[in-house]
Write a protein that holds these residues in place. Structure first.
Motif, PDB file in Angstrom:
ATOM      1  N   ALA A 155       1.665  -7.987  -6.843  1.00 43.02           N
ATOM      2  CA  ALA A 155       0.739  -7.089  -6.149  1.00 43.02           C
ATOM      3  C   ALA A 155       1.299  -6.615  -4.811  1.00 43.02           C
ATOM      4  CB  ALA A 155      -0.607  -7.786  -5.938  1.00 43.02           C
ATOM      5  N   VAL A 156       1.848  -7.543  -4.016  1.00 43.06           N
ATOM      6  CA  VAL A 156       2.367  -7.118  -2.711  1.00 43.06           C
ATOM      7  C   VAL A 156       3.659  -6.326  -2.863  1.00 43.06           C
ATOM      8  CG1 VAL A 156       1.241  -8.985  -1.449  1.00 43.06           C
ATOM      9  CG2 VAL A 156       3.562  -9.326  -2.317  1.00 43.06           C
ATOM     10  N   ILE A 162       4.665   1.435  -2.550  1.00 40.76           N
ATOM     11  CA  ILE A 162       3.882   2.635  -2.221  1.00 40.76           C
ATOM     12  C   ILE A 162       3.729   2.811  -0.710  1.00 40.76           C
ATOM     13  CG2 ILE A 162       2.621   2.497  -4.382  1.00 40.76           C
ATOM     14  CD1 ILE A 162       0.203   1.448  -2.851  1.00 40.76           C
ATOM     15  N   GLY A 163       4.241   1.849   0.065  1.00 42.55           N
ATOM     16  CA  GLY A 163       4.201   1.967   1.528  1.00 42.55           C
ATOM     17  C   GLY A 163       2.810   1.867   2.104  1.00 42.55           C
ATOM     18  N   SER A 164       1.952   1.041   1.489  1.00 41.09           N
ATOM     19  CA  SER A 164       0.580   0.926   1.966  1.00 41.09           C
ATOM     20  C   SER A 164       0.491  -0.012   3.164  1.00 41.09           C
ATOM     21  CB  SER A 164      -0.326   0.406   0.845  1.00 41.09           C
ATOM     22  OG  SER A 164      -1.638   0.213   1.307  1.00 41.09           O
ATOM     23  N   HIS A 165      -0.127   0.467   4.248  1.00 42.39           N
ATOM     24  CA  HIS A 165      -0.375  -0.359   5.434  1.00 42.39           C
ATOM     25  C   HIS A 165      -1.752  -1.007   5.305  1.00 42.39           C
ATOM     26  CE1 HIS A 165       2.755   2.432   6.707  1.00 42.39           C
ATOM     27  NE2 HIS A 165       3.052   1.595   7.685  1.00 42.39           N
ATOM     28  N   SER A 411      -2.379   1.991  -7.084  1.00 49.31           N
ATOM     29  CA  SER A 411      -1.565   2.840  -6.205  1.00 49.31           C
ATOM     30  C   SER A 411      -2.205   4.198  -5.993  1.00 49.31           C
ATOM     31  CB  SER A 411      -0.159   3.012  -6.802  1.00 49.31           C
ATOM     32  OG  SER A 411       0.501   1.768  -6.915  1.00 49.31           O
ATOM     33  N   SER A 412      -2.762   4.749  -7.059  1.00 49.99           N
ATOM     34  CA  SER A 412      -3.381   6.077  -6.949  1.00 49.99           C
ATOM     35  C   SER A 412      -4.588   6.054  -6.023  1.00 49.99           C
ATOM     36  CB  SER A 412      -3.798   6.582  -8.335  1.00 49.99           C
ATOM     37  OG  SER A 412      -4.828   5.767  -8.882  1.00 49.99           O
ATOM     38  N   VAL A 413      -5.287   4.916  -5.959  1.00 46.77           N
ATOM     39  CA  VAL A 413      -6.441   4.797  -5.064  1.00 46.77           C
ATOM     40  C   VAL A 413      -5.996   4.492  -3.640  1.00 46.77           C
ATOM     41  CG1 VAL A 413      -8.508   3.428  -4.539  1.00 46.77           C
ATOM     42  CG2 VAL A 413      -8.022   4.104  -6.897  1.00 46.77           C
ATOM     43  N   ASN A 418      -3.919   5.759   2.692  1.00 44.88           N
ATOM     44  CA  ASN A 418      -2.799   5.335   3.531  1.00 44.88           C
ATOM     45  C   ASN A 418      -2.900   5.846   4.970  1.00 44.88           C
ATOM     46  OD1 ASN A 418      -1.104   3.456   2.466  1.00 44.88           O
ATOM     47  ND2 ASN A 418       0.331   4.917   1.564  1.00 44.88           N
ATOM     48  N   ARG A 419      -3.382   7.075   5.134  1.00 44.56           N
ATOM     49  CA  ARG A 419      -3.492   7.610   6.498  1.00 44.56           C
ATOM     50  C   ARG A 419      -4.471   6.769   7.318  1.00 44.56           C
ATOM     51  NH1 ARG A 419      -4.809  13.887   7.116  1.00 44.56           N
ATOM     52  NH2 ARG A 419      -2.757  13.930   6.093  1.00 44.56           N
TER      53      ARG A 419
END
Length: 447
Positions: A155-156, A162-165, A411-413, A418-419
């Motif tokens: 998961a991580v 996807i570069g999610s913060h 990822s799509s959600v 992300n912003r």
């Protein structure tokens, strides 16, 4: 003059927690990210090798026997990976869970009730869905526990790709979910997937386990402030416990959890003074986490994920098997339904609200991500059907397909958020008074 008191503010769930906890969880997830990438790479290599012209060499390597038969320890390399290396992984699960409930934020009921309830929902709903799909087949119904676990490393790794913060509150929520449902999974393995129980080795296992527990709890008294001495005593005792549990017929990974529970997570004091140096749990965490993430789990994935699909016809046969259908539906739909639905239900029953920094779409994204049930799901599939059986192969195809689909949907959600996550990360980094603690955590403590 109106004397009616103002309404009490509603309590919130999934808040940031303490800064110390956020730092610790962040460090764990950074290590798991590397492990997750290695895990995915190992699984891909295994799949390619198992479906290549050299596939016989892969299965010969996986089934190569190694060990000492008189001690009931002559196992194939694949079995050593499942029974031995995964015990290290579950040792860290036990250690992490104990730390959370003894010294972490989850020792507070108000903070622990939501992730625990969500984890239970994320285990129960997928199990029920799988059982409903396979209700007419007692042979395949045995795999009901396959879609119950969440693979935190995978998961991580997806979050890193996807570069999610992801905000700290959601990171803590995700890790807690994964750890709790791993504990539920190992409990299910111990209760439902143990066979031919041998009482004598099980009773004998209590002796090294008891000695290990006493020495670990009083390690400063016995070993002083030098941890090296503890290794030479505790490690052989832990290995003896593992071997005897394995010989008893209970899956040996259960020993890993028990050994993790035995480690003290609160620093002890030496001679009545302040705690000297890091505690034993911190030392073991530092030493074993890289071994688990970088070696144990990827090697297990390599030996477990290799399945000969048999071309398009074989793939079609696999994905239309009720085993694979039940796993895919349970992980991709059942996990988010169980996690999101239970979280929503708890907020309604407790009249709480979601923390103001989050929205329900964030919880939905994490719930989808929890549908990646790779490592423990592969283990339960082998225990359910036997490694190399047709149902085991089809279960592996279902696990791989479901994990990939859950990763894509999550990822799509999460990418759409992300912003907002990036802005939250910048906010959490602001330390205007330069006291070493970001301002938002100090504000949260004052509320």
């Amino acid at each position: 003059m109106n004397s009616t008191p103002p309404p009490r503010p509603r309590s919130s769930v999934l808040g940031r927690g303490s800064y110390t906890e956020a730092l610790r969880i962040g460090e764990i997830l950074r290590k798991e990210t590397v492990g997750g990438i290695l895990l995915v790479a190992a699984a891909v290599i295994a799949l390619i090798w198992a479906n290549s012209p050299a596939s016989e060499s892969y299965f010969a390597l996986r089934d190569l026997p190694v060990g000492y038969e008189p001690w009931h320890l002559e196992l194939t390399l694949g079995a050593w990976a499942a029974d031995g290396l995964l015990a290290i992984f579950f040792f860290l699960v036990g250690l992490e869970l104990k730390r959370e409930f003894v010294a972490g934020d989850l020792r507070q009921f108000s903070r622990s009730v939501v992730p625990i309830a969500a984890a239970v929902g994320g285990v129960a709903v997928p199990a029920v869905i799988y059982a409903l799909v396979n209700l007419g087949s007692p042979d395949t119904l045995r795999g009901w526990a396959i879609p119950t676990a969440t693979d935190i490393a995978f998961a991580v790794a997806v979050l890193a790709i996807i570069g999610s913060h992801l905000p700290s509150a959601l990171r803590i929520f995700l890790l807690t979910l994964a750890v709790v449902d791993d504990l539920l999974a190992i409990t299910i393995i111990a209760v439902f997937y143990s066979s031919d129980l041998a009482v004598v080795p099980l009773l004998l296992a209590l002796l090294p386990l008891a000695a290990y527990t006493v020495l670990a709890q009083r390690h400063r008294r016995f070993f002083g402030t030098t941890p090296a001495a503890a290794w030479f005593i505790l490690l052989p005792l832990g290995m003896a416990t593992w071997a005897l549990v394995h010989a008893s017929g209970i899956h040996a990974t259960v020993a890993g959890v028990l050994l993790g529970f035995a480690i003290p997570v609160i620093r002890s004091q030496a001679s009545g003074g302040p705690a000297a140096g890091p505690g034993l749990s911190e030392i073991f965490e530092h030493r074993f986490r890289p071994i688990s993430a970088g070696i144990a789990v990827p090697v297990f994935a390599f030996f477990s994920a290799g399945v000969a699909v048999g071309g398009w016809d074989g793939l079609l046969s696999a994905v239309t098997d009720p085993v694979a259908i039940g796993i895919i539906v349970a992980l991709v739909l059942g996990k988010p339904i169980g996690i999101l639905g239970t979280t929503w239900l708890v907020t309604k029953l407790t009249r709480a609200s979601l923390d103001r920094s989050l929205k329900w779409i964030d919880v939905f994204g994490v719930s989808l991500l929890a549908g990646i049930g790779f490592t423990v799901s592969l283990l339960v599939a082998e225990l359910s059907f036997g490694q190399g059986s047709i149902h085991d192969d089809h279960a592996k195809v279902g696990i791989l397909a479901a994990s990939l689909l859950a990763a894509l949907l999550a990822s799509s959600v999460l990418v759409t958020r992300n912003r907002r996550y990036r802005a939250a990360a910048e906010e959490e980094a602001v330390d205007a008074d330069q006291d070493g603690i970001p301002d938002v955590y100090e504000q949260d403590e004052r509320l």
